[in-house]
Design a protein around this motif. Structure first.
Motif, PDB file in Angstrom:
ATOM      1  N   SER A   1       8.891   7.044  -1.900  1.00  0.00           N
ATOM      2  CA  SER A   1       7.583   6.618  -2.384  1.00  0.00           C
ATOM      3  C   SER A   1       7.046   7.649  -3.376  1.00  0.00           C
ATOM      4  O   SER A   1       7.711   8.633  -3.687  1.00  0.00           O
ATOM      5  N   CYS A   2       5.822   7.435  -3.851  1.00  0.00           N
ATOM      6  CA  CYS A   2       5.257   8.379  -4.829  1.00  0.00           C
ATOM      7  C   CYS A   2       5.028   9.762  -4.216  1.00  0.00           C
ATOM      8  O   CYS A   2       5.248  10.769  -4.888  1.00  0.00           O
ATOM      9  N   VAL A   3       4.579   9.827  -2.949  1.00  0.00           N
ATOM     10  CA  VAL A   3       4.437  11.176  -2.368  1.00  0.00           C
ATOM     11  C   VAL A   3       5.794  11.860  -2.273  1.00  0.00           C
ATOM     12  O   VAL A   3       5.879  13.086  -2.241  1.00  0.00           O
TER      13      VAL A   3
ATOM     14  N   GLU B   1      -4.544   7.191 -11.375  1.00  0.00           N
ATOM     15  CA  GLU B   1      -4.993   8.592 -11.383  1.00  0.00           C
ATOM     16  C   GLU B   1      -4.001   9.470 -10.630  1.00  0.00           C
ATOM     17  O   GLU B   1      -3.823  10.647 -10.946  1.00  0.00           O
ATOM     18  N   LYS B   2      -3.366   8.876  -9.616  1.00  0.00           N
ATOM     19  CA  LYS B   2      -2.349   9.644  -8.869  1.00  0.00           C
ATOM     20  C   LYS B   2      -1.244  10.122  -9.808  1.00  0.00           C
ATOM     21  O   LYS B   2      -0.724  11.227  -9.667  1.00  0.00           O
ATOM     22  N   ALA B   3      -0.899   9.263 -10.774  1.00  0.00           N
ATOM     23  CA  ALA B   3       0.164   9.629 -11.710  1.00  0.00           C
ATOM     24  C   ALA B   3      -0.261  10.812 -12.569  1.00  0.00           C
ATOM     25  O   ALA B   3       0.572  11.644 -12.967  1.00  0.00           O
TER      26      ALA B   3
ATOM     27  N   GLY C   1       0.836  -1.193   0.000  1.00  0.00           N
ATOM     28  CA  GLY C   1       0.000   0.000   0.000  1.00  0.00           C
ATOM     29  C   GLY C   1       0.872   1.246   0.000  1.00  0.00           C
ATOM     30  O   GLY C   1       1.892   1.280  -0.704  1.00  0.00           O
ATOM     31  N   HIS C   2       0.498   2.216   0.809  1.00  0.00           N
ATOM     32  CA  HIS C   2       1.182   3.507   0.696  1.00  0.00           C
ATOM     33  C   HIS C   2       1.495   4.256   1.967  1.00  0.00           C
ATOM     34  O   HIS C   2       2.334   5.150   1.972  1.00  0.00           O
ATOM     35  N   ASP C   3       0.819   3.960   3.038  1.00  0.00           N
ATOM     36  CA  ASP C   3       0.848   4.848   4.199  1.00  0.00           C
ATOM     37  C   ASP C   3       1.819   4.289   5.244  1.00  0.00           C
ATOM     38  O   ASP C   3       1.660   3.149   5.672  1.00  0.00           O
TER      39      ASP C   3
ATOM     40  N   CYS D   1       5.191  -1.923  -3.267  1.00  0.00           N
ATOM     41  CA  CYS D   1       4.726  -0.583  -3.648  1.00  0.00           C
ATOM     42  C   CYS D   1       5.260   0.447  -2.645  1.00  0.00           C
ATOM     43  O   CYS D   1       6.333   0.271  -2.094  1.00  0.00           O
ATOM     44  N   CYS D   2       4.502   1.497  -2.400  1.00  0.00           N
ATOM     45  CA  CYS D   2       5.103   2.619  -1.664  1.00  0.00           C
ATOM     46  C   CYS D   2       5.242   2.392  -0.173  1.00  0.00           C
ATOM     47  O   CYS D   2       6.160   2.914   0.445  1.00  0.00           O
ATOM     48  N   THR D   3       4.357   1.588   0.426  1.00  0.00           N
ATOM     49  CA  THR D   3       4.607   1.225   1.820  1.00  0.00           C
ATOM     50  C   THR D   3       5.970   0.538   1.894  1.00  0.00           C
ATOM     51  O   THR D   3       6.744   0.774   2.822  1.00  0.00           O
TER      52      THR D   3
HETATM   53 FE   FE2 Z   1       2.970   4.688  -5.023  1.00  0.00          FE
END
Ligand code: FE2
Ligand code: SF4
Length: 632
Positions: free
Chosen positions: A523-525, A560-562, A259-261, A295-297
């Motif tokens: 990560s992406c952020v 969509e984030k991209a 995930g991401h967080d 992924c980003c996590t």
């Molecule tokens: Fe990401």
């Protein structure tokens, strides 16, 4: 099963053969079942914004219906669809950031959420003009700063605070073009309003509103997400890690966090470190607990703890197919809804944890800031107890892993540069001056941020790796985040040895500064870190970043984030190259606006190019033209 994926990635080959044997369905089966994808959707000319529709207009101008029932033409429909992608992407990054800020608001000295980078807390508090930022009690300051950050989401007046990090020349363009983002939630809400049936029908206006919303992601949500994660969990420093499916350990309890967080991941790491939990794992016959990331996590955990990277986006199913994962634990974003069903083919438990991303099919353990560590302990215990259920006959872990270096935050990059400056009478110490010096001298021809996802429209990881390898060969330094960073890790580009693949100039820089030619920035952020770095360079030279020889690249993007990211990168004056063509070609006007006209008012534009080699040729032309214009 697609042959394309088998050509490039040996791990995929083994995994997909095993999947077939185990009767497990993968994204490749589902992609094949989709057959030819919808041509109207692909061109962006399908509208289902109101219940008079859905309407679809001709993807080829001059043929078939040219307007929906309400009269919206291809320009309006494409622009509205595109804008809605920006709104969704911005909401995702920013809502992630909001959770981080909430965790900071919950922080206290005894933890589990606590301030781990106090210097950064005080630095940002001073940047945001909090009185006595250097002397206030740590947690009083943390809570005050958290409240201020929460106001960035909904404040009634003013623009994003971090915009001041950009050079004045860029800030002036934002003011002139009215794309300086206001409160993040306002930008997302306003854009959703504008794209409601019967509102905006001017494609250029929609594009500009979309860009301003994207800007509220990059300079708002993403930057807050990055900086406040650093305050809570520590600013990343250079460290070793390992990547690819081979990091899954057959003798350990394997927990995959996806995930991401970082909030959930940090608590799971803490819980898994407890001696009782490790003892329990041993009592069940395992050697210990092995947390691996995806992924980003995964990026957040590897940047701060060296946690091993199991893989990037398209390997999420392959992890489960190894048969050796006790629990897949997810927070938000980029999680296939297919995973719980796939997990049932094995003993793996699939646990979703966020109201925002509850995924039906197996288990839900809600994670909250108030009870985070307890939630994490419950998850780890469940994984440990699942270890004896593993079916040895189904375990097959590809024996492929790659050592890697990660953790290059802006602060860490500057520290590395300082090692070079010391011998030069401390001129530029603590700044990006050595980096701008080598770029201006031409030792390095430019810099590229390579980011984004995987997408089966590109041969997996091939576009990422081809672009990076070709760029470093031509003396362009790469900074990477997200799944692009994990592709680089698996390909061995995040190592000191990768300098052997560089041109002479970049080789020398890597040797002197002791860095890989491709730097994992998170990560992406954390594309906000790249943004910050570029703006520090431009600020040092007192120029608009649009003049610097730098580019943004998303070779295999899908989310969509991209789209939100691409908008803020272009909005920040950086030409952005997309290896997957966005769904806009049904409007030649909108396409021309993105790829040409926007240059006139923002000073940067989008480039669509599917072929990674051709893309690199175009990038080199772009960088060299920038150099000529700068007279360097
Ligand atoms: Fe990401
Ligand atoms: Fe059709 Fe217009 Fe409704 Fe879209 S908004 S579905 S084009 S009538």
């Amino acid at each position: 099963m697609s042959n394309e994926v088998l050509n490039y990635d040996k791990v995929a080959e083994a995994s997909l053969v095993k999947a077939q044997r185990d009767g497990a369905e993968t994204m490749w089966d589902r992609r094949a079942a989709q057959k030819t994808q919808c041509g109207f959707g692909e061109a962006g000319v399908c509208c289902r914004i109101c219940a008079m529709g859905p309407c679809r207009v001709s993807p080829v101008p001059g043929k078939g219906a040219e307007r929906g029932i309400c009269g919206a033409n291809a320009d309006t429909i494409v622009a509205r669809n595109f804008a809605r992608m920006v709104a969704a992407g911005t909401s995702a990054h920013s809502d992630h950031a909001r959770d981080i800020v909430h965790a900071l608001h919950h922080s206290k000295a005894e933890g589990p959420f606590k301030v781990r980078d106090e210097a950064k807390l005080r630095r940002i508090a001073a940047e945001w003009e909090i009185a006595d930022a250097d002397t206030k009690e740590t947690y009083a300051l943390a809570h005050e700063l958290a409240l201020m950050a929460l106001e960035e989401f909904g404040k009634p007046f003013g623009t994003q605070r971090f915009l001041k990090r950009a050079p004045q020349a860029r800030q002036d363009i934002w003011a002139r073009e009215d794309i300086a983002p206001r409160a993040i939630d306002q930008e997302v809400t306003t854009l959703m309003h504008s794209t409601h049936m019967g509102c905006a029908a001017d494609y250029e206006s929609l594009f500009r509103r979309g860009m301003r919303t994207g800007m509220s992601d990059g300079w708002g949500g993403s930057m807050i997400g990055t900086e406040f994660s650093d305050i809570l969990y520590g600013t990343p420093t250079a460290r070793a890690s390992s990547s690819n499916l081979g990091v899954i350990d057959a003798e350990m309890v394997n927990i995959l966090i996806h995930g991401h967080d970082p909030n959930l991941a940090e608590m799971v790491i803490l819980a898994a470190q407890s001696p009782e939990m490790v003892e329990m794992a041993k009592a069940k016959g395992a050697k210990g607990i092995n947390i691996v990331g995806m992924c980003c996590t995964g990026n957040e955990m590897t940047m701060r703890h060296g946690i091993k990277i199991a893989g990037n986006f398209y390997q999420q199913e392959m992890c489960i197919i190894t048969g050796a994962i006790e629990a897949v634990v997810v927070d938000v974003q980029c999680i296939f809804p297919a995973l719980p069903e796939l997990a049932k083919t094995y003993h793996t438990r699939f646990i979703s944890t966020s109201q925002k991303a509850k995924i039906a099919g197996d288990m839900y353990i809600e994670f909250s800031e108030a009870t985070g560590l307890d939630n994490a302990a419950e998850i780890v215990k469940l994984a440990v107890e699942n270890f004896p259920n593993r079916d040895a006959a189904k375990v097959e872990i590809p024996d492929i892993k790659q050592d890697t270096m990660v953790g290059y935050s802006v602060e860490t990059i500057i520290q590395h540069l300082d090692a070079v400056v010391n011998s030069q009478l401390e001129d530029g110490l603590g700044t990006v001056k050595p980096l701008t010096d080598v770029i201006y001298a031409g030792v390095i021809r430019g810099a590229a941020g390579v980011v984004g996802c995987n997408n089966p429209k590109q041969q997996h990881d091939y576009a990422h790796i081809t672009v990076m390898e070709e760029l470093i060969k031509r003396d362009v330094i790469c900074v990477v985040t997200g799944c692009a960073a994990q592709a680089a890790a698996k390909a061995g580009l995040l190592t000191l040895e990768a300098k052997e693949k560089c041109g002479r100039g970049l080789f020398e820089v890597c040797e002197r500064v002791n860095i890989p030619p491709v730097l994992h920035m998170g990560s992406c952020v954390d594309i906000s870190r790249i943004l910050h770095l570029v703006n520090l360079c431009a600020d040092l030279k007192e120029i608009d970043p649009a003049l610097l020889p730098v580019v943004g690249i998303a070779p295999e993007w899908m989310s969509e984030k991209a789209v939100a990211i691409a908008n803020y990168v272009v909005g920040s004056g950086i030409n952005t190259y997309l290896g997957v063509i966005p769904q806009v070609l049904g409007s030649p006007n909108f396409t021309k606006l993105m790829t040409e006209d926007v240059q006139e008012f923002i000073g940067a534009h989008f480039v669509f190019e599917k072929d990674p080699i051709v893309m690199v040729d175009k990038i080199m032309e772009d960088l060299e033209a920038k150099r000529v214009a700068l007279g360097i």
